[in-house]
Design a protein around this motif. Structure first.
Motif, short mmCIF file in Angstrom:
data_model
loop_
_atom_site.label_atom_id
_atom_site.label_comp_id
_atom_site.label_asym_id
_atom_site.label_seq_id
_atom_site.Cartn_x
_atom_site.Cartn_y
_atom_site.Cartn_z
N CYS A 44 0.83 -1.20 0.00
CA CYS A 44 0.00 0.00 0.00
C CYS A 44 0.87 1.26 0.00
O CYS A 44 1.70 1.43 0.89
CB CYS A 44 -0.92 0.01 1.22
SG CYS A 44 -1.89 1.52 1.35
N SER A 46 -0.10 4.18 0.70
CA SER A 46 -0.51 5.07 1.79
C SER A 46 0.08 4.63 3.13
O SER A 46 0.62 5.45 3.88
CB SER A 46 -2.03 5.11 1.93
OG SER A 46 -2.61 5.51 0.72
N CYS A 47 -0.05 3.33 3.46
CA CYS A 47 0.35 2.89 4.81
C CYS A 47 1.44 1.83 4.83
O CYS A 47 1.93 1.47 5.89
CB CYS A 47 -0.88 2.39 5.58
SG CYS A 47 -1.45 0.77 5.02
N HIS A 49 1.16 -1.30 4.14
CA HIS A 49 0.65 -2.65 4.41
C HIS A 49 0.86 -3.53 3.17
O HIS A 49 0.55 -3.12 2.07
CB HIS A 49 -0.84 -2.58 4.77
CG HIS A 49 -1.39 -3.88 5.27
ND1 HIS A 49 -1.18 -4.31 6.56
CD2 HIS A 49 -2.12 -4.83 4.66
CE1 HIS A 49 -1.76 -5.49 6.71
NE2 HIS A 49 -2.35 -5.83 5.57
N CYS A 62 -6.42 -1.64 -0.05
CA CYS A 62 -5.47 -2.05 0.98
C CYS A 62 -6.20 -2.79 2.09
O CYS A 62 -7.24 -2.33 2.58
CB CYS A 62 -4.77 -0.82 1.53
SG CYS A 62 -3.72 -1.18 2.95
N CYS A 65 -5.47 -0.24 5.54
CA CYS A 65 -6.12 1.05 5.76
C CYS A 65 -7.36 1.25 4.88
O CYS A 65 -8.07 2.23 5.04
CB CYS A 65 -5.13 2.20 5.55
SG CYS A 65 -4.67 2.47 3.82
N SER A 67 -7.55 2.08 1.82
CA SER A 67 -7.47 3.03 0.70
C SER A 67 -7.34 2.27 -0.63
O SER A 67 -6.83 1.15 -0.67
CB SER A 67 -6.30 3.99 0.90
OG SER A 67 -5.08 3.31 0.81
#
Ligand SMILES: [Zn+2]
Length: 353
Positions: A44, A46-47, A49, A62, A65, A67
């Motif tokens: 991911c 964004s995070c 993961h 994801c 999170c 997203s």
């Protein structure tokens, strides 16, 4: 699992025929980009993961999170309206042509209606070529400045495409002979501040830097470099040509000028010269690479790791010019170069999702 060292015929195509066989649909291209971006499976953006699942519109959600992201989001292919088969064909010609390709030739080769669209694709490919973490030059390095760009008087009826740009060049000198890698940068002036900035960015401390007698290089010893100063006056008094004091830099400068006049017919706007210099340096530093297909792989690998280059960013600096053709008033969107789906060799024997 990290991606294995790329092999011809497995991770990148060996030939134009293989290229056509592999990348028949936009979906094939998208899958290749996904594999390049996430060699060990989705991570991911964004995070961080490392897991997610594909949702109906082709994006990945994801598992950490929640997203949603697409393979091309946050890369130079972000929100492109040009089909990926067209991007891939452009990248193949860009990477595998020994001297690259001009926007005009690529427009003809791919039969794309809009010069502006082709120009923008090439601009974006060029802008990914500089790795921020690339190694600095070392050993023995010649440094000098010269003017590049514009058109030489008397050529092609003396057309003027813009002013020449002051460019600083560094070239590694190999023992017993030959040249290693180079670096080039457009600089505002030949002041000590401009030159020392270039030297610090591109050359490893401890390197012997060979320069002419110009005062702008006086401070480099304080920066941790050894300076080998070649004096024009001393050369003249020895009956030598002072223009031949720094042969490596002069050789590279003349190759760059010839490349701009040859591949690009001199049609390089001074505002865009830095991006052409980056392309020249990329090609020069890989001139001994036996596999052109490997360069295609490297360019795409950089492209999926590079932040988007917005259309407005590239037209903002583009000045009008008479030749070659004027950009049209609206962007054209080329149709896909799709053919029926076949197989995806890059997924075989490596990780799968
Ligand atoms: Zn996430």
């Amino acid at each position: 699992m990290a991606r294995p060292y790329p092999r011809a015929g497995a991770q990148y195509p060996r030939s134009l025929g293989e290229f056509h066989a592999w990348f028949q649909t936009d979906a094939d291209c998208l899958d290749y980009l996904e594999w390049l971006r996430w060699p060990s499976g989705f991570v991911c953006p964004s995070c961080g993961h490392p897991a997610g699942w594909r949702i109906g519109d082709g994006r990945i959600m994801c598992a950490g999170c929640g997203s949603r992201t697409s393979v091309t989001a946050g890369t130079i292919f972000d929100r492109t309206r040009t089909p990926l088969t067209v991007w891939f064909a452009a990248c193949w010609h860009f990477a595998t042509g020994k001297d690259g390709i001009s926007a005009l030739s690529l427009k003809r080769t791919l039969e794309i209606g809009s010069y502006q669209t082709v120009w923008a694709i090439l601009y974006r490919l060029r802008s990914v070529l500089v790795r921020p973490d690339r190694e600095r030059l070392s050993g023995m390095v010649e440094v000098d400045e010269t003017y590049i760009g514009g058109v030489e008087p008397g050529l092609s009826g003396g057309r003027a495409h813009g002013k020449k740009v002051l460019t600083v060049i560094a070239v590694e000198i190999l023992e017993p002979k030959g040249y290693g890698r180079c670096r080039m940068a457009a600089i505002p002036d030949a002041s000590a501040a401009s030159l020392l900035h270039f030297v610090r960015e591109g050359i490893e401390p401890g390197t012997t830097v060979i320069t002419d007698g110009w005062n702008g290089y006086m401070g480099i010893e304080r920066e941790g470099y050894a300076r080998d100063r070649r004096s024009q006056n001393a050369a003249r008094s020895r009956g030598e040509d002072p223009g031949e004091l720094l042969p490596a830099v002069h050789r590279v400068a003349s190759l760059a000028k010839r490349w701009i006049l040859g591949t690009h017919q001199g049609a390089v706007d001074s505002a865009h010269l830095p991006s052409y210099l980056n392309e020249f340096v990329f090609r020069f530093n890989r001139r001994r690479s036996r596999s052109r297909g490997m360069l295609f792989y490297r360019v795409l690998e950089l492209a999926v790791a590079h932040a988007p280059v917005r259309y407005k960013d590239l037209v903002a600096t583009q000045r009008p010019r008479a030749v070659p053709p004027k950009p049209p008033t609206r962007r054209g969107h080329p149709s896909s170069l799709e053919m029926p789906p076949q197989n995806r060799p890059w997924r075989r024997g490596t990780n799968s999702d």
